[in-house]
Motif scaffolding. Structure first.
Motif, PDB file in Angstrom:
ATOM      1  N   VAL A 184       4.101   1.378   3.363  1.00 45.17           N
ATOM      2  CA  VAL A 184       3.611   1.384   4.737  1.00 45.17           C
ATOM      3  C   VAL A 184       4.785   1.350   5.710  1.00 45.17           C
ATOM      4  CG1 VAL A 184       2.263   0.105   6.445  1.00 45.17           C
ATOM      5  CG2 VAL A 184       1.396   0.354   4.122  1.00 45.17           C
ATOM      6  N   LYS A 185       5.792   0.530   5.410  1.00 49.91           N
ATOM      7  CA  LYS A 185       6.959   0.462   6.308  1.00 49.91           C
ATOM      8  C   LYS A 185       7.679   1.802   6.378  1.00 49.91           C
ATOM      9  CE  LYS A 185       8.218  -4.313   6.898  1.00 49.91           C
ATOM     10  NZ  LYS A 185       9.274  -5.296   6.860  1.00 49.91           N
ATOM     11  N   GLU A 186       7.773   2.521   5.271  1.00 49.38           N
ATOM     12  CA  GLU A 186       8.414   3.837   5.299  1.00 49.38           C
ATOM     13  C   GLU A 186       7.614   4.809   6.165  1.00 49.38           C
ATOM     14  OE1 GLU A 186      10.676   4.105   0.990  1.00 49.38           O
ATOM     15  OE2 GLU A 186       8.500   4.358   1.034  1.00 49.38           O
ATOM     16  N   ILE A 187       6.304   4.742   6.071  1.00 46.05           N
ATOM     17  CA  ILE A 187       5.447   5.592   6.892  1.00 46.05           C
ATOM     18  C   ILE A 187       5.601   5.229   8.365  1.00 46.05           C
ATOM     19  CG2 ILE A 187       3.034   6.156   7.432  1.00 46.05           C
ATOM     20  CD1 ILE A 187       2.521   5.752   4.361  1.00 46.05           C
ATOM     21  N   LEU A 188       5.645   3.934   8.652  1.00 46.91           N
ATOM     22  CA  LEU A 188       5.802   3.493  10.038  1.00 46.91           C
ATOM     23  C   LEU A 188       7.185   3.840  10.584  1.00 46.91           C
ATOM     24  CD1 LEU A 188       3.892   0.103  10.003  1.00 46.91           C
ATOM     25  CD2 LEU A 188       3.167   2.268  11.021  1.00 46.91           C
ATOM     26  N   THR A 189       8.199   3.811   9.738  1.00 47.16           N
ATOM     27  CA  THR A 189       9.531   4.226  10.174  1.00 47.16           C
ATOM     28  C   THR A 189       9.509   5.695  10.572  1.00 47.16           C
ATOM     29  OG1 THR A 189      10.632   2.576   8.800  1.00 47.16           O
ATOM     30  CG2 THR A 189      11.953   4.476   9.461  1.00 47.16           C
ATOM     31  N   SER A 190       8.840   6.522   9.784  1.00 43.86           N
ATOM     32  CA  SER A 190       8.709   7.939  10.124  1.00 43.86           C
ATOM     33  C   SER A 190       7.920   8.115  11.417  1.00 43.86           C
ATOM     34  CB  SER A 190       8.007   8.704   8.998  1.00 43.86           C
ATOM     35  OG  SER A 190       8.789   8.704   7.841  1.00 43.86           O
ATOM     36  N   VAL A 247       0.855  -1.173   0.000  1.00 46.19           N
ATOM     37  CA  VAL A 247       0.000   0.000   0.000  1.00 46.19           C
ATOM     38  C   VAL A 247       0.894   1.227   0.000  1.00 46.19           C
ATOM     39  CG1 VAL A 247      -1.736   1.269   1.309  1.00 46.19           C
ATOM     40  CG2 VAL A 247      -1.834  -1.213   1.207  1.00 46.19           C
ATOM     41  N   LYS A 248       0.555   2.197  -0.823  1.00 47.49           N
ATOM     42  CA  LYS A 248       1.381   3.404  -0.934  1.00 47.49           C
ATOM     43  C   LYS A 248       0.588   4.621  -0.469  1.00 47.49           C
ATOM     44  CE  LYS A 248       4.780   1.423  -3.311  1.00 47.49           C
ATOM     45  NZ  LYS A 248       6.158   1.416  -2.981  1.00 47.49           N
ATOM     46  N   GLU A 249       1.296   5.574   0.110  1.00 48.78           N
ATOM     47  CA  GLU A 249       0.716   6.865   0.453  1.00 48.78           C
ATOM     48  C   GLU A 249       1.737   7.911   0.066  1.00 48.78           C
ATOM     49  OE1 GLU A 249      -0.092   9.351   4.424  1.00 48.78           O
ATOM     50  OE2 GLU A 249      -1.167   7.451   4.304  1.00 48.78           O
ATOM     51  N   GLU A 250       1.372   8.751  -0.906  1.00 44.89           N
ATOM     52  CA  GLU A 250       2.282   9.770  -1.407  1.00 44.89           C
ATOM     53  C   GLU A 250       3.623   9.170  -1.809  1.00 44.89           C
ATOM     54  OE1 GLU A 250       2.542  13.286   1.009  1.00 44.89           O
ATOM     55  OE2 GLU A 250       0.458  13.106   1.606  1.00 44.89           O
ATOM     56  N   GLY A 251       3.590   7.999  -2.446  1.00 43.22           N
ATOM     57  CA  GLY A 251       4.804   7.366  -2.932  1.00 43.22           C
ATOM     58  C   GLY A 251       5.604   6.621  -1.891  1.00 43.22           C
ATOM     59  N   LYS A 252       5.088   6.507  -0.663  1.00 40.32           N
ATOM     60  CA  LYS A 252       5.806   5.806   0.394  1.00 40.32           C
ATOM     61  C   LYS A 252       5.116   4.485   0.710  1.00 40.32           C
ATOM     62  CE  LYS A 252       7.658   9.821   2.800  1.00 40.32           C
ATOM     63  NZ  LYS A 252       7.795  10.460   4.113  1.00 40.32           N
TER      64      LYS A 252
END
Length: 91
Positions: free
Chosen positions: A9-15, A2-7
């Motif tokens: 889910v793991k990238e979002i969770l890392t942030s 799943v992407k959000e603004e090109g990221k």
């Protein structure tokens, strides 16, 4: 994934983990969790916050959430499609 603004889910969770881990120690303490949740408009008492930490770590003794435990909350400790608390878009 799943992407959000090109990221991913793991990238979002890392942030998100970095946001919660305000001192960059690699761990989220109950106080940091409480403060971050309040910053998101979510208010819990100390017992509820301790319960969240216990659920994340799987232990009554651990008082800090590390990155792997944080991912576990969202089922992101697995490398399978459709994990991370989100449905598999290919299903």
């Amino acid at each position: 994934a799943v992407k959000e603004e090109g990221k991913s889910v793991k990238e979002i969770l890392t942030s998100a983990f970095k946001y919660f881990d305000e001192d960059s120690s690699g761990y989220i303490t109950p106080d940091q969790l409480d403060k971050a949740l309040q910053g998101l408009g979510m208010h819990f008492d100390n017992k509820q916050v301790r319960s969240m930490v216990q659920e994340a770590t799987g232990s009554e003794k651990d008082q800090q959430i590390d990155y792997q435990h944080f991912l576990r909350i969202f089922n992101c400790d697995k490398q399978e499609p459709g994990t991370c608390g989100c449905p598999d878009p290919n299903a």
